[in-house]
Write a protein that holds these residues in place. Structure first.
Motif, PDB file in Angstrom:
ATOM      1  N   GLU A  49      47.464  48.810  36.542  1.00  0.00           N
ATOM      2  CA  GLU A  49      47.376  48.055  37.788  1.00  0.00           C
ATOM      3  C   GLU A  49      45.931  48.010  38.274  1.00  0.00           C
ATOM      4  N   HIS A  50      45.213  49.113  38.124  1.00  0.00           N
ATOM      5  CA  HIS A  50      43.785  49.148  38.490  1.00  0.00           C
ATOM      6  C   HIS A  50      43.014  48.105  37.683  1.00  0.00           C
ATOM      7  N   ASP A  51      43.306  48.044  36.377  1.00  0.00           N
ATOM      8  CA  ASP A  51      42.634  47.052  35.531  1.00  0.00           C
ATOM      9  C   ASP A  51      42.916  45.632  36.003  1.00  0.00           C
ATOM     10  N   TYR A  52      44.185  45.378  36.330  1.00  0.00           N
ATOM     11  CA  TYR A  52      44.540  44.021  36.759  1.00  0.00           C
ATOM     12  C   TYR A  52      43.841  43.637  38.064  1.00  0.00           C
ATOM     13  N   VAL A  53      43.903  44.520  39.063  1.00  0.00           N
ATOM     14  CA  VAL A  53      43.325  44.193  40.372  1.00  0.00           C
ATOM     15  C   VAL A  53      41.809  44.083  40.278  1.00  0.00           C
ATOM     16  N   LEU A  54      41.177  44.979  39.514  1.00  0.00           N
ATOM     17  CA  LEU A  54      39.723  44.905  39.357  1.00  0.00           C
ATOM     18  C   LEU A  54      39.331  43.654  38.573  1.00  0.00           C
ATOM     19  N   GLY A  55      40.121  43.310  37.556  1.00  0.00           N
ATOM     20  CA  GLY A  55      39.861  42.074  36.810  1.00  0.00           C
ATOM     21  C   GLY A  55      39.959  40.858  37.713  1.00  0.00           C
ATOM     22  N   PHE A  56      40.923  40.886  38.625  1.00  0.00           N
ATOM     23  CA  PHE A  56      41.070  39.781  39.576  1.00  0.00           C
ATOM     24  C   PHE A  56      39.822  39.645  40.450  1.00  0.00           C
ATOM     25  N   TYR A  57      39.309  40.775  40.927  1.00  0.00           N
ATOM     26  CA  TYR A  57      38.086  40.755  41.745  1.00  0.00           C
ATOM     27  C   TYR A  57      36.913  40.194  40.932  1.00  0.00           C
ATOM     28  N   TYR A  58      36.778  40.648  39.685  1.00  0.00           N
ATOM     29  CA  TYR A  58      35.696  40.136  38.839  1.00  0.00           C
ATOM     30  C   TYR A  58      35.824  38.635  38.620  1.00  0.00           C
ATOM     31  N   ARG A  59      37.059  38.165  38.430  1.00  0.00           N
ATOM     32  CA  ARG A  59      37.247  36.720  38.256  1.00  0.00           C
ATOM     33  C   ARG A  59      36.867  35.951  39.508  1.00  0.00           C
ATOM     34  N   LYS A  60      37.259  36.472  40.680  1.00  0.00           N
ATOM     35  CA  LYS A  60      36.933  35.802  41.941  1.00  0.00           C
ATOM     36  C   LYS A  60      35.433  35.773  42.206  1.00  0.00           C
ATOM     37  N   THR A  61      34.696  36.763  41.702  1.00  0.00           N
ATOM     38  CA  THR A  61      33.246  36.808  41.927  1.00  0.00           C
ATOM     39  C   THR A  61      32.459  36.258  40.748  1.00  0.00           C
ATOM     40  N   GLY A  62      33.152  35.604  39.815  1.00  0.00           N
ATOM     41  CA  GLY A  62      32.460  34.931  38.711  1.00  0.00           C
ATOM     42  C   GLY A  62      32.020  35.838  37.585  1.00  0.00           C
ATOM     43  N   ARG A  63      32.462  37.059  37.564  1.00  0.00           N
ATOM     44  CA  ARG A  63      32.070  38.002  36.498  1.00  0.00           C
ATOM     45  C   ARG A  63      33.108  37.950  35.381  1.00  0.00           C
ATOM     46  N   TYR A  64      33.161  36.825  34.684  1.00  0.00           N
ATOM     47  CA  TYR A  64      34.221  36.579  33.704  1.00  0.00           C
ATOM     48  C   TYR A  64      34.167  37.543  32.526  1.00  0.00           C
ATOM     49  N   GLU A  65      32.946  37.896  32.092  1.00  0.00           N
ATOM     50  CA  GLU A  65      32.837  38.806  30.947  1.00  0.00           C
ATOM     51  C   GLU A  65      33.375  40.191  31.290  1.00  0.00           C
ATOM     52  N   ASP A  66      33.282  40.587  32.558  1.00  0.00           N
ATOM     53  CA  ASP A  66      33.855  41.865  32.986  1.00  0.00           C
ATOM     54  C   ASP A  66      35.359  41.743  33.217  1.00  0.00           C
ATOM     55  N   ALA A  67      35.799  40.571  33.644  1.00  0.00           N
ATOM     56  CA  ALA A  67      37.214  40.374  33.955  1.00  0.00           C
ATOM     57  C   ALA A  67      38.078  40.358  32.701  1.00  0.00           C
ATOM     58  N   ILE A  68      37.606  39.701  31.644  1.00  0.00           N
ATOM     59  CA  ILE A  68      38.433  39.499  30.445  1.00  0.00           C
ATOM     60  C   ILE A  68      38.937  40.815  29.853  1.00  0.00           C
ATOM     61  N   PRO A  69      38.081  41.824  29.608  1.00  0.00           N
ATOM     62  CA  PRO A  69      38.631  43.079  29.039  1.00  0.00           C
ATOM     63  C   PRO A  69      39.592  43.795  29.985  1.00  0.00           C
ATOM     64  N   ARG A  70      39.399  43.648  31.291  1.00  0.00           N
ATOM     65  CA  ARG A  70      40.331  44.266  32.241  1.00  0.00           C
ATOM     66  C   ARG A  70      41.716  43.638  32.131  1.00  0.00           C
ATOM     67  N   PHE A  71      41.751  42.308  32.043  1.00  0.00           N
ATOM     68  CA  PHE A  71      43.044  41.626  31.931  1.00  0.00           C
ATOM     69  C   PHE A  71      43.702  41.916  30.586  1.00  0.00           C
ATOM     70  N   LYS A  72      42.916  41.993  29.534  1.00  0.00           N
ATOM     71  CA  LYS A  72      43.489  42.311  28.220  1.00  0.00           C
ATOM     72  C   LYS A  72      44.094  43.717  28.224  1.00  0.00           C
ATOM     73  N   SER A  73      43.439  44.628  28.917  1.00  0.00           N
ATOM     74  CA  SER A  73      43.988  45.982  29.037  1.00  0.00           C
ATOM     75  C   SER A  73      45.274  45.973  29.853  1.00  0.00           C
ATOM     76  N   ALA A  74      45.277  45.241  30.969  1.00  0.00           N
ATOM     77  CA  ALA A  74      46.459  45.196  31.844  1.00  0.00           C
ATOM     78  C   ALA A  74      47.663  44.589  31.144  1.00  0.00           C
ATOM     79  N   MET A  75      47.424  43.713  30.163  1.00  0.00           N
ATOM     80  CA  MET A  75      48.540  43.113  29.421  1.00  0.00           C
ATOM     81  C   MET A  75      49.346  44.157  28.648  1.00  0.00           C
ATOM     82  N   GLY A  76      48.776  45.355  28.490  1.00  0.00           N
ATOM     83  CA  GLY A  76      49.479  46.412  27.772  1.00  0.00           C
ATOM     84  C   GLY A  76      50.654  46.992  28.530  1.00  0.00           C
ATOM     85  N   GLU A  77      50.826  46.618  29.790  1.00  0.00           N
ATOM     86  CA  GLU A  77      51.974  47.076  30.572  1.00  0.00           C
ATOM     87  C   GLU A  77      52.765  45.856  31.021  1.00  0.00           C
ATOM     88  N   GLN A  78      54.068  45.867  30.754  1.00  0.00           N
ATOM     89  CA  GLN A  78      54.904  44.682  30.990  1.00  0.00           C
ATOM     90  C   GLN A  78      54.792  44.153  32.412  1.00  0.00           C
TER      91      GLN A  78
END
Length: 822
Positions: free
Chosen positions: A593-622
């Motif tokens: 959940e931390h990965d997902y929420v932090l990835g969301f913040y990175y996406r909102k602030t334009g930090r796509y390269e930081d967001a992508i690995p966070r979202f890929k990690s969050a996908m590991g939990e249904q």
């Protein structure tokens, strides 16, 4: 309508007089309606003859009373001849259970006998019975409810555990499985086969969701009115966790003494995300005297067996999909026993064995088509039957879209977990509409069901509720006004809480919190806050989310599970506002959940390269998989990595074809691929056509809005029809004034058509409607395009780094190039 209160004179002072006072002249009661002197048989018969509802108030004294026995016999005769519409027996003496031998067999076999020692609770139940008199019992519907096929292996496992005398009986039985797979029916069948409940007895049903926690669960139990010790006026917020568990233990013991088993329809309140039991529920079961079943839990999540294997107080089974033989058996039994098609040819039905997927409702749906169109007609609709589990909400709701009264009622019901028949009647009276016939139709069609002590509450089917709620951003206006009028008294004085049922208070409090009105602190529980917070988030009122969340998080007595959910909304709102507090608060969230929420913040602030690995990690939990996919699709679209976006978006679209966001995401990817395509254009156009057909089947407000936006873009970019595109989007802007997205599409079309006037029209309306943070980045882009189209491209380019500082640097440079090209 009138009710006849049959009671012992011993019970008159206190319970019966309080009840009669509340009903006034609607009650036929000897202190009001009989002539002076002793009652006579003639007077009893005269008054019974003019009653609609015969209420039998059962106590030890009543069961010894000759007058009461006479009234029971005569009421049965009048019921059989149709002169009395309904009999409602209520046990008002806690020393009596429904198994008392003095209660006539015909009452015990045909009615759910409940202990209701509180007059206020009895008043609400009798009012609900008045409402149900308008809802006719359909014999076919009753036969469908009794339909049960298969699950033989699970029933054997259950009986083996019940008969294992080396172990004490568990306090709680949990049946997990997919929603709508038949968990509650299985539990009831298992209890009956094991002789834990009588064949004709229906258990009390309580519905709980993840936002309820211990406070919500306790409030709902108190609302049932079966306890003489506790009532609904308790200020749970002032109690510690141990005190709440102590109250629950006493309530459970009281239910057990009344020979009741509580059936709990649980969506991640008791069995939480990740398969862990709520700590308070485990502690509750550990406190209860063992060797009695207190709770049967139909759970949407499976407990982790390894964690609880040594706890004999908790027993868990998984309810799977029906196997091939059971699927066909259910279809045959439905046609014969429910629809009355005794001559059905089973060999003709063998075709359906391979297309039924194990959901009981799918077999029933196939049976309804066979009833109406015959076997060949059903075979012709194979694809529809196969897709039933995915599309069933749309299939049921589509027929109500054009009926404003019924669709608005569905929308209202979707906003709340359940609503009492009494409250629905009050709202209908305020709006001058009889809503009960529509409720009757919904029940007959399986869209909603009765829960509570005696079915006094109405609850939408889970899938229907999710479908309708997803497409509505507000309660229909006339319902909102009626709620304000009807609820005024509820919030005026917290001391009168017991005079209103749980749903009345929940509706009134949620609306007050959404509108910023005061609510007595003693009436507030976490579920009220969570519902208001989630609705504010859905409506994009992020400042309200922050304010409400901070109010709740300052309270010391809320359990961690509830605080974690509120912290999630709090951080998501801070991220959308790009608030500097986000990076501190997000540290309170752990795991995927931390990965997902932090990835969301990175996406909102334009930090796509930081967001992508966070979202890929969050996908590991249904729990976070699907949302993470959508976020990745959005990023890949922005960065023009359409191949990556295509695969993820297509997967989500085929998994969730009735979710408008999934359909839109896939459409956008395909459209973007089409814009740059040098081949396969025909295939891409075909895919876009399929998504347009899919969105047209989603008969919700959000679905209609998204469909208009998709069609306008399709007309312009694919069919090159400027005028049709403009006409569609202008209509959408007028129709969906509460959403910024049609205006954003108009800005997009204006940019593509190089029309500064068109962009300006959209900007003026966008600002006038005050959408706050919604679409702010796209609005700024459109404004810079307008500037460039006016011959001031150099100035527009110079403003990009400041105005679009929150988007990715690569995207900013690409945007500057587009401005320069103008």
């Amino acid at each position: 309508m009138h009710c006849f209160l049959s009671h012992s004179s011993t019970d008159k002072k206190g319970y019966v007089s309080i009840l009669a006072e509340k009903f006034g002249d609607r009650a036929i009661y000897d202190a009001y309606t009989f002539e002076a002197g002793m009652k006579t048989i003639d007077e009893i018969l005269k008054n019974l003859d003019r009653t609609d509802l015969f209420v039998l108030l059962i106590s030890d004294a009543a069961l010894k009373s000759g007058w009461v026995q006479t009234e029971i016999i005569n009421s049965k005769n009048l019921l059989d001849t149709g002169k009395v519409k309904q009999i409602l027996p209520l046990i008002i003496d806690p020393s009596i259970t429904y198994r008392d031998d003095r209660i006539p067999d015909w009452l015990r076999d045909n009615y759910n006998l409940r202990v209701v020692p509180r007059p206020n609770a009895a008043f609400r139940i009798i009012n609900a019975a008045f409402s149900r008199l308008s809802i006719e019992s359909n014999p076919k519907s009753l036969r469908a409810k009794q339909l049960f096929v298969g699950r033989n292996d699970q029933l054997k496992d259950f009986e083996a555990r019940m008969d294992d005398y080396d172990k004490l009986l568990p306090c709680a039985i949990v049946a997990s499985g997919l929603r709508e797979i038949g968990r509650k029916k299985f539990l009831l069948q298992a209890l009956r086969k094991a002789n834990k409940v009588d064949d004709h007895h229906q258990p009390i049903v309580v519905s709980v969701r993840y936002e309820d926690g211990i406070d919500g669960f306790t409030s709902k139990l108190l609302d049932l009115g079966f306890s003489a010790e506790f009532d609904a006026s308790i200020d749970l917020g002032a109690l510690g966790l141990d005190e709440k568990i102590e109250i629950l233990a006493k309530l459970a013991i009281e239910l057990g003494r009344q020979s009741e088993v509580l059936l709990i329809d649980d969506w991640r309140c008791i069995v939480q995300f990740g398969g862990t039991y709520a700590d308070w529920f485990v502690e509750l079961c550990n406190k209860l005297p063992q060797n009695r079943i207190y709770f049967c839990v139909a759970s949407g999540s499976s407990p982790q067996a390894a964690l609880y294997r040594k706890n004999d107080r908790l027993y868990h089974l998984k309810v799977p999909e029906l196997d091939d033989t059971e699927r066909l058996g259910l279809l045959v039994r439905y046609l014969r026993h429910v629809e009355g098609l005794d001559e059905v040819n089973t060999s003709e039905l063998s075709f359906f064995k391979n297309i039924l997927n194990g959901y009981p409702e799918q077999a029933v749906y196939a049976g309804e088509i066979i009833r109406d169109e015959g076997v060949q007609g059903a075979i012709a609709r194979t694809n529809e039957i196969v897709d039933f589990a995915r599309l069933k909400a749309g299939l049921y709701i589509e027929g109500y879209r054009e009926d404003t009264t019924k669709f608005e009622l569905l929308t209202f019901l979707s906003w709340f977990e359940f609503v009492s028949l009494d409250f629905i009647s009050k709202l209908g009276a305020e709006m001058h509409i009889d809503l009960l016939p529509a409720i009757n139709e919904f029940i007959e069609n399986g869209i909603c069901q009765g829960i509570g002590t005696l079915g006094e509450y109405i609850r939408l089917n889970d899938v229907i509720r999710d479908y309708v709620a997803r497409g509505s951003i507000s309660i229909p206006d006339r319902y909102s006004k009626a709620i304000a009028v009807v609820s005024k008294e509820i919030l005026s004085d917290g001391d009168t809480a017991e005079d209103f049922d749980y749903s009345e208070k929940a509706v009134a409090i949620r609306m007050a919190l959404l509108e910023g009105r005061e609510v007595p602190e003693s009436m507030l529980i976490p579920a009220h806050f969570l519902n208001a917070i989630s609705q504010n988030y859905k409506n994009k009122r992020y400042s309200n989310v922050v304010t409400l969340a901070e109010r709740v998080l300052s309270k010391p007595n809320y359990e961690d599970y509830i605080r974690n959910q509120i912290t999630h909304f709090y951080c998501m709102a801070l991220a959308r506002k790009r608030d500097h507090r986000f990076l501190t608060e997000v540290q309170k969230i752990k795991g995927k959940e931390h990965d997902y929420v932090l990835g969301f913040y990175y996406r909102k602030t334009g930090r796509y390269e930081d967001a992508i690995p966070r979202f890929k990690s969050a996908m590991g939990e249904q729990r976070w998989e699907e949302n993470s996919k959508r976020e990745l699709v959005l990023i890949y679209n922005i960065t023009e990595d359409y191949d990556q976006a295509f695969n993820l978006a297509k997967e989500s679209y085929y998994d969730f074809p009735s979710n408008p966001i999934s359909v839109l995401a896939y459409f956008e990817v395909v459209l973007n691929k089409y814009k740059i395509a040098t081949s396969n254009e025909v295939d891409l156009i075909s895919e876009m056509g399929a998504t347009l057909s899919a969105i047209a089947r989603i008969s919700s407000e959000k679905g209609q809005e998204i469909e208009a936006c998709m069609r306008a873009r399709y007309e312009y970019f694919v069919r090159n029809d400027d005028s049709t595109a403009i006409s569609i989007i202008n209509d959408a802007i007028d129709l969906f004034k509460g959403s910024p997205y049609p205006l954003l599409v108009k800005m997009e079309l204006g940019v593509s058509m190089r029309s500064a006037d068109m962009i300006n029209e959209a900007l003026i309306l966008f600002d006038a409607r005050k959408f706050d943070e919604q679409g702010a980045t796209e609005r700024k882009k459109a404004e810079l395009f307008k500037l460039a189209l006016g011959g001031r491209a150099v100035k527009a380019i110079g403003m990009v780094d400041r105005e679009l500082r929150f988007i990715n640097p690569v995207a900013r440079e690409r945007f500057k190039q587009k401005l320069g090209a103008l």
